[in-house]
Design a protein around this motif. Sequence first.
Motif, PDB file in Angstrom:
ATOM      1  N   GLU A 179     -24.893 -44.223 -37.385  1.00  0.00           N
ATOM      2  CA  GLU A 179     -23.960 -43.244 -37.951  1.00  0.00           C
ATOM      3  C   GLU A 179     -24.624 -42.336 -38.979  1.00  0.00           C
ATOM      4  OE1 GLU A 179     -24.049 -46.322 -39.083  1.00  0.00           O
ATOM      5  OE2 GLU A 179     -23.289 -46.471 -41.139  1.00  0.00           O
ATOM      6  N   ARG A 180     -25.889 -42.648 -39.348  1.00  0.00           N
ATOM      7  CA  ARG A 180     -26.574 -41.841 -40.367  1.00  0.00           C
ATOM      8  C   ARG A 180     -27.155 -40.593 -39.716  1.00  0.00           C
ATOM      9  NH1 ARG A 180     -30.063 -46.944 -42.180  1.00  0.00           N
ATOM     10  NH2 ARG A 180     -30.020 -47.049 -39.900  1.00  0.00           N
ATOM     11  N   TYR A 181     -26.722 -39.448 -40.201  1.00  0.00           N
ATOM     12  CA  TYR A 181     -27.105 -38.167 -39.599  1.00  0.00           C
ATOM     13  C   TYR A 181     -28.618 -38.018 -39.487  1.00  0.00           C
ATOM     14  CZ  TYR A 181     -27.249 -33.160 -38.667  1.00  0.00           C
ATOM     15  OH  TYR A 181     -27.479 -31.942 -38.087  1.00  0.00           O
ATOM     16  N   ASP A 182     -29.295 -38.261 -40.604  1.00  0.00           N
ATOM     17  CA  ASP A 182     -30.741 -37.982 -40.596  1.00  0.00           C
ATOM     18  C   ASP A 182     -31.505 -38.934 -39.680  1.00  0.00           C
ATOM     19  OD1 ASP A 182     -29.848 -39.874 -42.399  1.00  0.00           O
ATOM     20  OD2 ASP A 182     -31.569 -39.653 -43.741  1.00  0.00           O
ATOM     21  N   VAL A 183     -31.094 -40.205 -39.663  1.00  0.00           N
ATOM     22  CA  VAL A 183     -31.786 -41.169 -38.788  1.00  0.00           C
ATOM     23  C   VAL A 183     -31.552 -40.805 -37.324  1.00  0.00           C
ATOM     24  CG1 VAL A 183     -32.028 -43.611 -38.181  1.00  0.00           C
ATOM     25  CG2 VAL A 183     -31.461 -42.973 -40.535  1.00  0.00           C
ATOM     26  N   LEU A 184     -30.312 -40.460 -37.016  1.00  0.00           N
ATOM     27  CA  LEU A 184     -29.978 -40.108 -35.634  1.00  0.00           C
ATOM     28  C   LEU A 184     -30.725 -38.843 -35.199  1.00  0.00           C
ATOM     29  CD1 LEU A 184     -28.242 -40.834 -33.161  1.00  0.00           C
ATOM     30  CD2 LEU A 184     -26.465 -39.340 -34.075  1.00  0.00           C
ATOM     31  N   GLU A 185     -30.745 -37.866 -36.088  1.00  0.00           N
ATOM     32  CA  GLU A 185     -31.426 -36.608 -35.755  1.00  0.00           C
ATOM     33  C   GLU A 185     -32.913 -36.860 -35.465  1.00  0.00           C
ATOM     34  OE1 GLU A 185     -32.055 -33.784 -38.920  1.00  0.00           O
ATOM     35  OE2 GLU A 185     -31.487 -32.121 -37.579  1.00  0.00           O
ATOM     36  N   ARG A 186     -33.516 -37.699 -36.304  1.00  0.00           N
ATOM     37  CA  ARG A 186     -34.930 -38.026 -36.111  1.00  0.00           C
ATOM     38  C   ARG A 186     -35.147 -38.696 -34.749  1.00  0.00           C
ATOM     39  NH1 ARG A 186     -36.115 -41.742 -40.543  1.00  0.00           N
ATOM     40  NH2 ARG A 186     -35.837 -43.388 -39.001  1.00  0.00           N
ATOM     41  N   GLU A 187     -34.287 -39.656 -34.418  1.00  0.00           N
ATOM     42  CA  GLU A 187     -34.393 -40.373 -33.133  1.00  0.00           C
ATOM     43  C   GLU A 187     -34.236 -39.410 -31.958  1.00  0.00           C
ATOM     44  OE1 GLU A 187     -35.464 -43.496 -32.023  1.00  0.00           O
ATOM     45  OE2 GLU A 187     -35.748 -43.379 -34.195  1.00  0.00           O
ATOM     46  N   MET A 188     -33.269 -38.493 -32.100  1.00  0.00           N
ATOM     47  CA  MET A 188     -33.007 -37.570 -30.998  1.00  0.00           C
ATOM     48  C   MET A 188     -34.192 -36.637 -30.789  1.00  0.00           C
ATOM     49  SD  MET A 188     -28.912 -37.006 -31.633  1.00  0.00           S
ATOM     50  CE  MET A 188     -28.643 -35.766 -30.403  1.00  0.00           C
ATOM     51  N   LYS A 189     -34.783 -36.226 -31.890  1.00  0.00           N
ATOM     52  CA  LYS A 189     -35.990 -35.375 -31.771  1.00  0.00           C
ATOM     53  C   LYS A 189     -37.104 -36.158 -31.100  1.00  0.00           C
ATOM     54  CE  LYS A 189     -35.686 -31.699 -35.143  1.00  0.00           C
ATOM     55  NZ  LYS A 189     -35.371 -31.806 -36.585  1.00  0.00           N
TER      56      LYS A 189
ATOM     57  N   THR B  61     -20.735 -35.160 -34.778  1.00  0.00           N
ATOM     58  CA  THR B  61     -19.793 -36.252 -35.098  1.00  0.00           C
ATOM     59  C   THR B  61     -20.279 -37.037 -36.311  1.00  0.00           C
ATOM     60  OG1 THR B  61     -20.876 -37.807 -33.579  1.00  0.00           O
ATOM     61  CG2 THR B  61     -19.063 -36.504 -32.671  1.00  0.00           C
ATOM     62  N   ARG B  62     -21.574 -36.894 -36.648  1.00  0.00           N
ATOM     63  CA  ARG B  62     -22.140 -37.555 -37.831  1.00  0.00           C
ATOM     64  C   ARG B  62     -22.246 -36.585 -39.006  1.00  0.00           C
ATOM     65  NH1 ARG B  62     -22.097 -40.397 -33.011  1.00  0.00           N
ATOM     66  NH2 ARG B  62     -23.365 -42.285 -33.146  1.00  0.00           N
ATOM     67  N   ARG B  63     -21.984 -35.309 -38.734  1.00  0.00           N
ATOM     68  CA  ARG B  63     -22.168 -34.317 -39.798  1.00  0.00           C
ATOM     69  C   ARG B  63     -21.014 -34.355 -40.801  1.00  0.00           C
ATOM     70  NH1 ARG B  63     -25.155 -29.285 -39.376  1.00  0.00           N
ATOM     71  NH2 ARG B  63     -25.293 -29.651 -37.140  1.00  0.00           N
ATOM     72  N   TRP B  64     -19.797 -34.573 -40.247  1.00  0.00           N
ATOM     73  CA  TRP B  64     -18.620 -34.551 -41.122  1.00  0.00           C
ATOM     74  C   TRP B  64     -17.829 -35.841 -40.941  1.00  0.00           C
ATOM     75  CZ3 TRP B  64     -19.340 -30.191 -37.706  1.00  0.00           C
ATOM     76  CH2 TRP B  64     -19.953 -29.097 -38.325  1.00  0.00           C
TER      77      TRP B  64
END
Length: 462
Positions: free
Chosen positions: A396-406, A420-423
């Motif tokens: 649910e952590r935006y930054d961790v998820l974004e890193r994984e997706m990249k 969905t994790r931004r807000w």
Amino acid sequence: MINAKRTPIERILKSQISDKEKENVEVWGWIRTSRFSKNISFISINDGSSFESLQLVVENNNVKVEENKLLTGSSVRARGKVVASSGGAQAYEILVKELDVISAADEQFPLQKKRHTQEFLREISHLRPRTNTHLAVGIVRSKLASTIHKYFTDAGFRYVHAPILTKSDCEGAGETFRVTSQDPAKSTASAPFSWKNDLFGQEVYLTVSGQLEAEALAMGLGKVYTFGPTFRADPSETTRHASEFWMVEPEMAFYDLEDMKVLTSDFIKSITNAVWKDCQDEIKFFTQYIEPELPKRFKTILEENFGDITYTEAQEILAKSTKTFEIKPGIGNDIATEHERYLVDEVFKKPLFVTDYPKTIKPFYMKQNDDNKTVACFDLLAPGIGEIIGGSQREERYDVLEREMKAHGMDDAYAWYLDTRRWGSVPHSGFGLGFERMMMYLTGIKNIKDVLAFPRASRRVW
Ligand code: 4AD
Ligand code: MG
């Protein structure tokens, strides 16, 4: 021509009709077997309302019996009196007063023998519902599906519908079927096939899982579940993989992995109990002809606490085993089917949660544990089958998820998911139960192609 009201065979066999009604019932059905002698004929019919068939007893003096039209497969209607059966398999039978053939089947009807191989029956999947095995499968399948809906709606879940056509490959395993509105045969060198020319103007797939959309819905509706067809272009020809199968996917806002394990075990026990209570005739049949240990399976699911180990513990057990595996087990490798089967068939002998797999072998969306190596997930393994459920807490952590997706090279098609994790992101969890795997577990049927009415699997569409 008979035109009285029809009585379902189930109601007759279970004595759910009044004595007055018993005097004169009308039944319609398909002939399973018929036996003729000089004075009396026995015709067993089934109408799908019950697994058991109903015996019609016809006294040849009173009723015209056209033997050549009363063969296996013919459809008939009969009127008569419900009487206690003297020698039949069932408690009641019908003493027939009138008998009509609706449509006669001839000797070409393929289901003449009592027992056919499942391989043979697969080739005539359109006729299989007239066999005991596939009638029983159909009855249990329907019961299992309705009881799943009941479980979730009673527990306050919203039933939601995820799209079948999607832009995302949720599992990232590259097993998607692509969908196009173009005719590939019409592509030419000057007008080559291009997704830009497609109906959607972009590449679109058949869904492999409704999870990502279910997550978005759970962020407003709280607890949701989907139950729909999913598609995987997995070329492996195994007895537990289908190209089109049904998945049950609950997704719960505010749940962590532990909350979900409690729910999962309660869910599996509860739906198993409903099938046990309502499908005794079918279970008896499966026990006699397919899996002698089936009642023991039910007892184990209902009475035992499920096993619960981590991936690392699983690997330790596998490493200590004297069994020779085709694929060598080891930390960092996935747990192959043969390993799963060893763990549940030979070690635990009951359903088993295996948790906290290495993140390298699991999809991008799983919540990373504090060790930075493993993810908060589980597979539920079942004796005789292997994996029946895969689930996880979601990152649910935006930054961790974004890193994984990249890191997974995921593009703009998934930007909405990150939103969905931004807000207002919250901890949440969900799982996917393979509906056919659960069917195999509760019927003892060994091949997934025999719990799907019209199976689609690698190389074949039946
Ligand atoms: O483990 P899987 O791939 O998990 C997911 O798709 C998650 N997105 C689910 C979620 O968390 N909402 O698939 C879930 C289950 C498996 O455990 C298995 O029972 C079944 O779906 N399954 C198949 N069943 C039949 N044929 C196949 N090819 C299957 N692939 C997976
Ligand atoms: Mg899985």
